[in-house]
Design an enzyme around this catalytic site. Structure first.
Site, mmCIF file in Angstrom:
data_model
loop_
_atom_site.group_PDB
_atom_site.id
_atom_site.type_symbol
_atom_site.label_atom_id
_atom_site.label_comp_id
_atom_site.label_asym_id
_atom_site.label_seq_id
_atom_site.Cartn_x
_atom_site.Cartn_y
_atom_site.Cartn_z
ATOM 1 N N ASP A 1 -8.973 -8.003 -14.290
ATOM 2 C CA ASP A 1 -8.447 -8.109 -13.078
ATOM 3 C C ASP A 1 -8.651 -9.168 -11.609
ATOM 4 O OD1 ASP A 1 -6.090 -8.635 -12.114
ATOM 5 O OD2 ASP A 1 -5.024 -6.006 -11.803
ATOM 6 N N ASP B 1 1.272 -11.251 -17.184
ATOM 7 C CA ASP B 1 0.418 -12.303 -16.258
ATOM 8 C C ASP B 1 -0.388 -12.637 -17.571
ATOM 9 O OD1 ASP B 1 -1.875 -12.271 -14.749
ATOM 10 O OD2 ASP B 1 -0.545 -11.150 -13.594
ATOM 11 N N HIS C 1 -4.248 -10.996 -16.699
ATOM 12 C CA HIS C 1 -4.294 -10.043 -16.894
ATOM 13 C C HIS C 1 -4.110 -9.575 -18.911
ATOM 14 C CE1 HIS C 1 -2.078 -8.125 -13.759
ATOM 15 N NE2 HIS C 1 -3.016 -8.472 -13.378
ATOM 16 N N GLU D 1 4.422 -5.080 -15.955
ATOM 17 C CA GLU D 1 3.980 -6.325 -16.246
ATOM 18 C C GLU D 1 2.699 -5.987 -16.814
ATOM 19 O OE1 GLU D 1 2.463 -6.854 -12.350
ATOM 20 O OE2 GLU D 1 1.182 -8.089 -12.944
ATOM 21 N N TYR E 1 1.565 -1.440 -5.261
ATOM 22 C CA TYR E 1 0.725 -1.329 -6.337
ATOM 23 C C TYR E 1 0.230 0.345 -5.723
ATOM 24 C CZ TYR E 1 -1.036 -5.898 -5.776
ATOM 25 O OH TYR E 1 -0.964 -7.093 -5.895
ATOM 26 N N GLU F 1 -0.500 -16.090 -8.377
ATOM 27 C CA GLU F 1 -0.619 -14.929 -7.387
ATOM 28 C C GLU F 1 -2.192 -15.655 -7.605
ATOM 29 O OE1 GLU F 1 0.807 -11.546 -10.228
ATOM 30 O OE2 GLU F 1 1.668 -10.526 -8.741
ATOM 31 N N HIS G 1 8.091 -6.994 -6.717
ATOM 32 C CA HIS G 1 7.248 -6.713 -6.767
ATOM 33 C C HIS G 1 7.132 -5.133 -6.841
ATOM 34 C CE1 HIS G 1 3.155 -5.450 -8.737
ATOM 35 N NE2 HIS G 1 3.344 -6.634 -9.259
ATOM 36 N N HIS H 1 3.698 -14.060 -14.595
ATOM 37 C CA HIS H 1 2.457 -13.794 -13.484
ATOM 38 C C HIS H 1 1.404 -15.185 -13.652
ATOM 39 C CE1 HIS H 1 3.445 -10.058 -11.586
ATOM 40 N NE2 HIS H 1 4.556 -10.885 -10.743
ATOM 41 N N HIS I 1 -8.198 -12.742 -10.215
ATOM 42 C CA HIS I 1 -7.267 -13.760 -10.169
ATOM 43 C C HIS I 1 -8.295 -14.852 -9.396
ATOM 44 C CE1 HIS I 1 -3.233 -11.335 -9.974
ATOM 45 N NE2 HIS I 1 -3.909 -11.020 -10.693
ATOM 46 N N HIS J 1 3.757 -2.063 -12.140
ATOM 47 C CA HIS J 1 2.752 -1.645 -12.926
ATOM 48 C C HIS J 1 3.327 -0.701 -13.640
ATOM 49 C CE1 HIS J 1 -0.409 -4.535 -9.880
ATOM 50 N NE2 HIS J 1 0.604 -5.202 -10.729
ATOM 51 N N ARG K 1 0.848 -1.280 -0.290
ATOM 52 C CA ARG K 1 -0.290 0.110 -0.116
ATOM 53 C C ARG K 1 0.914 1.149 -0.026
ATOM 54 N NH1 ARG K 1 -3.722 0.370 -1.195
ATOM 55 N NH2 ARG K 1 -4.390 -1.860 -2.832
HETATM 56 ZN ZN ZN Z 1 -4.198 -8.892 -11.518
HETATM 57 FE FE FE Z 2 0.822 -10.453 -11.759
HETATM 58 FE FE FE Z 3 1.561 -7.457 -10.725
#
Ligand code: ZN
Ligand code: FE
Ligand code: FE
Length: 285
Positions: free
Chosen positions: A229, A181, A184, A147, A75, A261, A72, A216, A231, A112, A42
């Site tokens: 999006d 991914d 994605h 990504e 976000y 993920e 990673h 991913h 998963h 991202h 976060r």
């Molecule tokens: Zn995702």
């Molecule tokens: Fe991903």
């Molecule tokens: Fe990601």
């Protein structure tokens, strides 16, 4: 006798008990790579790394053939925000993360690309390139991965063309690669489940398969093109088990680090890792 190469497959692990502990957890799950957040996903500040802890992880990785790892970025990091202070945080966070990753050279840092928040895709791409041009350091030990995104909201990176333009606009593009991914790209409109070869040919035409450095592995709760999006566990969504079987058996893909993920606890991840190894034709240990 030549056994097939062992997959570099693993999952996201928590850094809360340190870096060496992630290596020990990976071994317990029969994972041969893993992902971790370089700081609180976060946002916020990153803890300084403990050199002994990192050295212990490096030793475990060497002994057991773990890696390359796929770290990673948080976000919240948005290199193409409309707010200057958000861009500033993103650049400082990425620069700091890459500096800390110099203690683990030869691994990957996935992020991202960003959300252009009504500024339009062209401004978004320009800002991402400007950020990367400020942050990437020639000779650094980490390859930075863009990504592929689902295209939710104003996400940049749904189309392969957008990723190609970012790579083109970045001075030290030798430091850049792509992490594909599966959830994605399918949500983004590329039919990986129905036409894996076609999607890879398109990737090669637009970006070049030499840029593809990591995967991913996620199934999707939604059909191709949904841009949602969400998963799903391997084999339980719209991509299906056959799609993942084709990926882990694919001569160009099976050598890449593969990160799960999926919505799972550690036992669930261990089961998926075993399932993927079986699909790849690896013999039971
Ligand atoms: Zn995702
Ligand atoms: Fe991903
Ligand atoms: Fe990601």
């Amino acid at each position: 006798m030549s056994a097939p190469t062992r997959l570099a497959v693993g999952c996201h692990l928590s850094t809360s008990d340190g870096y060496a502990q992630m290596g020990r957890t990976a071994l317990r799950l029969d994972a041969s790579t893993f992902a971790f957040f370089t700081r609180n996903p976060r946002g916020g500040n990153a803890r300084a790394l403990d050199p002994d802890d990192v050295a212990e992880l490096r030793q475990l990785m060497g002994e057991h053939g773990i890696g390359p790892l796929v770290a990673h970025a948080p976000y919240t990091m948005n290199l193409c925000s409309a707010k200057p202070e958000t861009i500033d945080f993103a650049r400082r966070a990425m620069a700091g993360d890459l500096e800390r990753m110099e203690s683990l050279p030869g691994n990957y840092y996935n992020f991202h690309p960003g959300s252009h928040v009504k500024q339009g895709i062209d401004v978004g791409i320009e800002l991402i390139c400007a950020g990367l041009n400020e942050v990437l350091v020639p000779g650094q030990g980490t390859t930075v991965l863009l990504e592929t995104m689902a295209g939710k909201g104003s996400e940049v990176g749904r189309r392969f063309e957008e990723l190609a333009r970012i790579i083109e606009g970045t001075r030290h593009d030798e430091l850049l690669g792509v992490c594909l991914d599966t959830c994605h790209v399918s949500d983004g409109g590329y039919d990986v489940a129905g036409d894996l070869e076609g999607v890879l040919a398109e990737f090669d035409r637009v970006i070049g398969l030499d840029r593809l450095r990591a995967l991913h592995l996620n199934d999707s709760k939604n059909p191709c093109g949904a841009r949602k999006d969400r998963h799903e566990r391997i084999g339980q969504g719209h991509l299906g088990l056959d799609c993942f079987a084709a990926i882990v058996r694919h001569p160009l893909l099976r050598t890449l680090p593969m990160i799960l993920e999926t919505p799972n606890d550690l036992d669930g991840y261990a089961a998926e890792i075993a399932q993927l190894r079986a699909l790849a034709g690896e013999r039971e240990a």
